[in-house]
Structure formats: C-alpha cells, structure tokens
Design a protein around this motif. Sequence first.
Motif, short mmCIF file in Angstrom:
data_model
loop_
_atom_site.label_atom_id
_atom_site.label_comp_id
_atom_site.label_asym_id
_atom_site.label_seq_id
_atom_site.Cartn_x
_atom_site.Cartn_y
_atom_site.Cartn_z
N LEU A 68 0.83 -1.20 0.00
CA LEU A 68 0.00 0.00 0.00
C LEU A 68 0.88 1.26 0.00
O LEU A 68 1.74 1.42 0.85
N ALA A 69 0.65 2.14 -0.95
CA ALA A 69 1.42 3.38 -1.06
C ALA A 69 0.60 4.54 -0.50
O ALA A 69 -0.56 4.71 -0.86
N VAL A 70 1.20 5.31 0.38
CA VAL A 70 0.51 6.40 1.07
C VAL A 70 0.97 7.74 0.49
O VAL A 70 2.17 8.01 0.42
N ALA A 71 0.02 8.57 0.08
CA ALA A 71 0.36 9.88 -0.46
C ALA A 71 0.95 10.77 0.63
O ALA A 71 0.41 10.87 1.72
N ALA A 72 2.08 11.42 0.31
CA ALA A 72 2.74 12.31 1.27
C ALA A 72 3.16 13.59 0.56
O ALA A 72 3.57 13.56 -0.60
N ALA A 73 3.06 14.70 1.26
CA ALA A 73 3.39 16.00 0.68
C ALA A 73 4.87 16.08 0.33
O ALA A 73 5.73 15.91 1.18
N ALA A 74 5.15 16.37 -0.94
CA ALA A 74 6.53 16.42 -1.41
C ALA A 74 7.32 17.52 -0.73
O ALA A 74 8.52 17.38 -0.47
N ASP A 75 6.66 18.64 -0.41
CA ASP A 75 7.38 19.78 0.15
C ASP A 75 7.74 19.57 1.61
O ASP A 75 8.48 20.39 2.18
N TYR A 76 7.24 18.52 2.23
CA TYR A 76 7.65 18.25 3.61
C TYR A 76 8.39 16.92 3.73
O TYR A 76 9.52 16.86 4.18
N PHE A 77 7.73 15.83 3.31
CA PHE A 77 8.31 14.51 3.54
C PHE A 77 9.45 14.17 2.60
O PHE A 77 10.22 13.27 2.87
N PHE A 78 9.54 14.88 1.49
CA PHE A 78 10.59 14.56 0.54
C PHE A 78 11.53 15.75 0.31
O PHE A 78 12.23 15.80 -0.69
#
Length: 272
Positions: free
Chosen positions: A73-83
Amino acid sequence: MSRTAAWAVDGARFVLQRLVLRPLVRSVVSVEVEGAERVRDLPTPFVVVANHSSHLDAPLVLGALPPRVSQRLAVAAAADYFFDARWRARITGLVFNAFPVDRGGTRGSHRGLAAQLLDEGVPLLLFPEGTRSRDGSMAPFKVGAAALAVTRGVPVVPVALVGAYAAMPRGRSWPLPGRPPVKVVVGEPLHPREGENARALTQRVALAVERLVLGQDEADGEGEGGPGVVAVVETEGRRAADPAEASLPAEDDASTTPGPGRDEGRPGAGAS
C-alpha cells in the motif's frame, strides 16, 4: 532498483510495519478491527480511503489490513515536507511506502505519480478530507481519490476510523494514557458505475465511510448522504493538476502519514 534490493526493501518494510509500528500503536491504544477480510482477496490495484482525525490514522490502517496489502500500500505524502530532505524521504518511503505529491498548485516532477502507481498495480491510501479533523467530525470529501478510481477503473475501499480523534486529538504529540479504544472498520469495495463521474462516486464513498463510522449497515450508494456528510467539494479556488493532490492538506496544515509522537511544525511531523 534491482530485484534483490527490492526484496530487501520489502522485507525491511514488513519488519518495520508488522514488528515495530503495529505493536507500538497497539501498546498505546486498544485496537479492534472489522472487515479486513474484505480486501484479503481483492485484486490490486485499488484505492483505500478513510476519514482523517488523528496522527494515528495511517499506522492504524496499515496495521489493520492483511500484510499482503499493507506491505504494498502506497501512502500519499506531501513532497514539500516529507521529501524535502533525503533522510526523511528514505524513512517515510521505507516505513509507509509513501510517494510524493506536489501541493499548493505546483506542477512539479511528481505530477501523475498516483495514477502511474495504480497502472503498475500498486494500491493507494488517501484521506479525501485533505487534513485532520479539528473536532472529530467528518469534513467534506474532495474528489481526488474518486477521480483516480474512475479514470483507472479500480474500486474504492472505504475505511472508518472510530475513536482515533478521542485517543489522540489534534495538537497532541502522543495518545492519551490508558490505551483508549480505537476501531478500524473496512467496508465493502465500491466499484465505479457505468457513466459515473468522480463527484458522484465521491458522494457514495463519503456516505459509506460515514455509515461505517456510525456503526450502521453498509451504504447502498444511493441518496445524498446521511447526517454529518457535508456536500462534496473540489479543492478551493482551483482544480488540482494531479487527482491525488486533491486529497492532500491545504498549505496551512503540513500534516500526511504520521505516527504517534509526530506533530506539525516540528521535526518528525507528518502530512496526510
């Protein structure tokens, strides 16, 4: 990534999710799960959607689903914070199998990644309210998750998280003492109907989640929603460039796939 490296990552994720994260969550809250068997034999891909009221939500969903599902399962995460930092991206990606989604109207390199993952057979976890509840009630569902389901012809699995807000309300960095009870209810998969648009499917999904939260019978997908279901809305002021983006928080809330002890505005904060 080579096949050997992929196996190593999958093995590490299984250990972290099932032998570390799941026991940790269940040591601080008392978890009851219903309906997990409904996705055990469901062919992938599909989109899992849940109401969003606590930093416990993503770990609870992952811990409730069968390992065959939760591990992929892939969970959407905000690119500007988590990445935004390599170390944080690696941790988030490893534990939550998270993928970056650009927020705030940007059209970055991650556009269309959610659809690409579905095309590759990867199931997704999205929170259509876009951000955690401020008072425990359900907010309007945005159409991003349903848009992905309609365009890709995949089912949506409604999940209700009951008691998560009471166990760890907004503003807390750890659940309340005493292992408060939390219930995870997995509903029957909802398949897009012939000619159904994303807005109509979103309404069906919102109704299904609400009825699961209230402990009522499965939603039949008809009607305009029961008590507490607010009209479905698009992202304010614009239509998202990426359907997954329409299920992420507004810019004033930097929170997506957190676990216990994480809070916005500090290192370790997550976004759902």
